[in-house]
Design a protein around this motif. Structure first.
Motif, mmCIF file in Angstrom:
data_model
loop_
_atom_site.group_PDB
_atom_site.id
_atom_site.type_symbol
_atom_site.label_atom_id
_atom_site.label_comp_id
_atom_site.label_asym_id
_atom_site.label_seq_id
_atom_site.Cartn_x
_atom_site.Cartn_y
_atom_site.Cartn_z
ATOM 1 N N PHE A 149 0.846 -1.180 0.140
ATOM 2 C CA PHE A 149 0.065 -0.107 0.090
ATOM 3 C C PHE A 149 0.720 1.329 0.012
ATOM 4 C CE2 PHE A 149 -2.125 3.132 2.552
ATOM 5 C CZ PHE A 149 -3.155 3.435 1.429
ATOM 6 N N VAL A 150 1.871 1.473 1.024
ATOM 7 C CA VAL A 150 2.896 2.354 0.635
ATOM 8 C C VAL A 150 3.346 2.591 -0.496
ATOM 9 C CG1 VAL A 150 4.743 3.259 1.738
ATOM 10 C CG2 VAL A 150 3.292 2.351 3.349
ATOM 11 N N ILE A 151 3.955 1.622 -1.062
ATOM 12 C CA ILE A 151 4.616 1.930 -2.318
ATOM 13 C C ILE A 151 3.616 2.445 -3.371
ATOM 14 C CG2 ILE A 151 5.721 0.409 -4.289
ATOM 15 C CD1 ILE A 151 6.867 -1.229 -2.331
ATOM 16 N N ILE A 152 2.312 1.771 -3.643
ATOM 17 C CA ILE A 152 1.480 2.056 -4.301
ATOM 18 C C ILE A 152 1.161 3.562 -4.327
ATOM 19 C CG2 ILE A 152 -0.724 1.666 -5.297
ATOM 20 C CD1 ILE A 152 -0.564 -1.244 -4.721
ATOM 21 N N THR A 153 0.979 3.836 -2.943
ATOM 22 C CA THR A 153 0.436 5.194 -2.661
ATOM 23 C C THR A 153 1.588 6.303 -2.979
ATOM 24 O OG1 THR A 153 -0.959 4.390 -1.011
ATOM 25 C CG2 THR A 153 -0.442 6.807 -1.089
ATOM 26 N N ARG A 154 2.740 5.990 -2.731
ATOM 27 C CA ARG A 154 3.947 6.591 -3.298
ATOM 28 C C ARG A 154 4.036 6.916 -4.460
ATOM 29 N NH1 ARG A 154 7.314 9.406 -4.647
ATOM 30 N NH2 ARG A 154 9.624 9.611 -4.168
ATOM 31 N N LEU A 155 3.810 5.951 -5.324
ATOM 32 C CA LEU A 155 3.923 6.094 -6.933
ATOM 33 C C LEU A 155 2.921 6.894 -7.400
ATOM 34 C CD1 LEU A 155 4.970 2.532 -7.908
ATOM 35 C CD2 LEU A 155 6.452 4.425 -8.101
ATOM 36 N N MET A 156 1.712 6.856 -6.940
ATOM 37 C CA MET A 156 0.507 7.450 -7.460
ATOM 38 C C MET A 156 0.625 9.066 -7.189
ATOM 39 S SD MET A 156 -2.457 5.012 -6.846
ATOM 40 C CE MET A 156 -2.593 3.535 -7.744
ATOM 41 N N VAL A 157 1.079 9.352 -5.888
ATOM 42 C CA VAL A 157 1.219 10.766 -5.555
ATOM 43 C C VAL A 157 2.457 11.332 -6.334
ATOM 44 C CG1 VAL A 157 1.802 12.526 -3.675
ATOM 45 C CG2 VAL A 157 0.468 10.242 -3.196
ATOM 46 N N ALA A 158 3.322 10.726 -6.499
ATOM 47 C CA ALA A 158 4.528 11.224 -7.250
ATOM 48 C C ALA A 158 4.310 11.311 -8.794
ATOM 49 C CB ALA A 158 5.826 10.297 -7.005
ATOM 50 N N THR A 159 3.292 10.341 -9.481
ATOM 51 C CA THR A 159 3.019 10.474 -10.890
ATOM 52 C C THR A 159 2.406 11.725 -11.185
ATOM 53 O OG1 THR A 159 2.873 8.140 -10.743
ATOM 54 C CG2 THR A 159 2.217 9.189 -12.840
ATOM 55 N N GLU A 160 2.809 12.488 -12.352
ATOM 56 C CA GLU A 160 2.011 13.508 -12.923
ATOM 57 C C GLU A 160 1.075 13.190 -13.721
ATOM 58 O OE1 GLU A 160 3.187 16.954 -12.979
ATOM 59 O OE2 GLU A 160 4.602 16.789 -11.203
ATOM 60 N N TRP A 161 -0.179 13.020 -13.506
ATOM 61 C CA TRP A 161 -1.203 12.623 -14.034
ATOM 62 C C TRP A 161 -1.913 13.461 -14.995
ATOM 63 C CZ3 TRP A 161 -1.931 7.512 -13.956
ATOM 64 C CH2 TRP A 161 -1.241 6.890 -12.853
ATOM 65 N N ILE A 162 -2.082 13.480 -16.426
ATOM 66 C CA ILE A 162 -2.890 14.364 -17.016
ATOM 67 C C ILE A 162 -4.263 14.481 -16.896
ATOM 68 C CG2 ILE A 162 -1.219 14.477 -18.908
ATOM 69 C CD1 ILE A 162 -3.038 12.365 -20.198
ATOM 70 N N GLY A 163 -5.042 15.534 -17.181
ATOM 71 C CA GLY A 163 -6.529 15.505 -17.182
ATOM 72 C C GLY A 163 -6.946 14.984 -15.823
ATOM 73 N N LEU A 164 -6.752 15.737 -14.626
ATOM 74 C CA LEU A 164 -7.098 15.125 -13.245
ATOM 75 C C LEU A 164 -8.395 15.622 -13.121
ATOM 76 C CD1 LEU A 164 -4.028 15.493 -10.895
ATOM 77 C CD2 LEU A 164 -5.147 13.583 -11.599
ATOM 78 N N VAL A 165 -8.943 16.641 -13.835
ATOM 79 C CA VAL A 165 -10.441 16.851 -13.598
ATOM 80 C C VAL A 165 -10.973 16.528 -14.644
ATOM 81 C CG1 VAL A 165 -12.141 18.983 -13.389
ATOM 82 C CG2 VAL A 165 -9.708 18.833 -12.121
ATOM 83 N N SER A 166 -12.350 15.688 -14.513
ATOM 84 C CA SER A 166 -13.099 15.143 -15.860
ATOM 85 C C SER A 166 -13.927 16.398 -16.466
ATOM 86 C CB SER A 166 -13.963 14.060 -15.089
ATOM 87 O OG SER A 166 -14.666 13.710 -16.106
ATOM 88 N N THR A 167 -14.047 15.997 -17.612
ATOM 89 C CA THR A 167 -14.668 17.159 -18.456
ATOM 90 C C THR A 167 -16.018 16.408 -19.131
ATOM 91 O OG1 THR A 167 -13.496 16.657 -20.288
ATOM 92 C CG2 THR A 167 -12.838 18.456 -19.028
ATOM 93 N N ARG A 168 -16.106 15.009 -18.833
ATOM 94 C CA ARG A 168 -17.203 14.492 -19.357
ATOM 95 C C ARG A 168 -18.451 14.716 -18.928
ATOM 96 N NH1 ARG A 168 -18.145 9.530 -21.687
ATOM 97 N NH2 ARG A 168 -20.013 8.473 -21.268
ATOM 98 N N PRO A 169 -19.582 15.096 -19.909
ATOM 99 C CA PRO A 169 -20.857 15.319 -19.375
ATOM 100 C C PRO A 169 -21.497 14.287 -18.571
ATOM 101 C CG PRO A 169 -20.897 15.005 -21.652
ATOM 102 C CD PRO A 169 -19.409 15.028 -21.225
ATOM 103 N N VAL A 170 -22.453 14.522 -17.797
ATOM 104 C CA VAL A 170 -23.218 13.634 -16.983
ATOM 105 C C VAL A 170 -24.413 13.174 -18.214
ATOM 106 C CG1 VAL A 170 -24.783 13.243 -15.107
ATOM 107 C CG2 VAL A 170 -23.089 14.946 -14.995
#
Lengths: 102, 176
Positions: B111-132
């Motif tokens: 869990f610590v490793i996965i969380t560390r990787l996810m926080v460190a990664t630069e994700w593109i498009g963090l806020v969704s633009t998909r209409p409901v």
């Protein structure tokens, strides 16, 4: 604001709890419950990635549906196996299923 | 950012943390409970929380499928499995084996490793633009269009699993 990372960390926590349950439990049915938790966390990941990174097509949802199909088939066959083993050996503990050991 | 947007962002925060809290707490109770039937009931609550997460992710069809398949079918199957295979004391039906400490450290480390990787990664498009909108139609187009073969294979897999489960559970008549 809830971002992709929140969902991924939630899924990671759920996966690790399921892994812990699947590894530590004595009863085969409890091991199944841990595996179900892990499959659920993978589904959360797929849907979250689909919504945030590729929202144009719903490929992640289709993947999640296939995982649910495989999980349902796995539980049905697995429980039939466990009940069949229980009938012969009067136990569902995975430690007792050491027939292939010599 | 106007007032309505702020209110909806705060509300989605509250709902997400509430659902995450329910999921994690009930999953932990499921893993630590000594009674197998209680574990199955805690697992149902966890699945309900995951269905709520699907609703937050605008996956309405998957949320309904989650409730029908996991809560309606898989949980009931597991409870039936418990009932068919236990006769004695239920309070000690779900004990841990001797790997508890090692498994805890492996899971916590993962869990610590996965969380560390996810926080460190630069994700593109963090806020969704998909209409409901409803997802069932698009899923149907994908399942019966490009993924047709996989869809049929899944149906075949379910049929084989059902026949296999019946034969394993009922036994084969050896006299014929």
């Amino acid at each position: 604001m809830i971002t992709l990372q929140h969902y991924l960390i939630l899924a990671a926590a759920l996966f690790c709890i399921g892994l812990f349950g699947a590894v530590t439990k004595k009863n085969a049915i409890a091991v199944f419950m841990g595996i179900e938790l892990m499959l659920n966390s993978v589904n959360i990941n797929l849907v979250a990635f689909n919504r945030f990174l590729a929202p144009a097509k719903l490929t992640g949802h289709v993947f999640a549906i296939f995982i649910m199909v495989v999980a349902a088939a796995e539980v049905a066959v697995g429980l039939a196996l466990i009940i069949s083993i229980y009938r012969h050996r009067k136990s569902t503990a995975v430690d007792d299923l050491n027939l292939l050991k010599w | 950012m106007d007032f309505n947007a702020i209110v909806s962002a705060v509300m989605s925060n509250i709902v997400f943390y509430l659902l995450a809290f329910i999921i994690i707490v009930f999953a932990l109770m499921m893993v630590t409970s000594k009674n197998l039937v209680h574990s199955a009931l805690f697992m149902i609550v966890t699945f309900l929380g995951v269905a709520g997460i699907y609703v937050m992710l605008q996956a309405d069809f998957l949320a309904v499928v989650q409730i029908m398949v996991y809560i309606g079918a898989i949980s009931i199957l597991l409870v039936f499995g418990v009932m068919l295979s236990r006769r004695d004391n239920m309070d000690r039906s779900n004990l841990n084996n001797s790997f508890g400490v090692a498994a805890f450290f492996v899971a916590a480390f993962l869990f610590v490793i996965i969380t560390r990787l996810m926080v460190a990664t630069e994700w593109i498009g963090l806020v969704s633009t998909r209409p409901v909108e409803s997802t069932a139609g698009q899923i149907a187009d994908l399942l019966l269009g490009p993924n047709m073969v996989a869809f049929e294979a899944a149906g075949l897999l379910l049929l084989v699993a059902m026949v296999g489960a019946i034969i394993l559970g009922k036994g084969v008549d050896q006299s014929k």
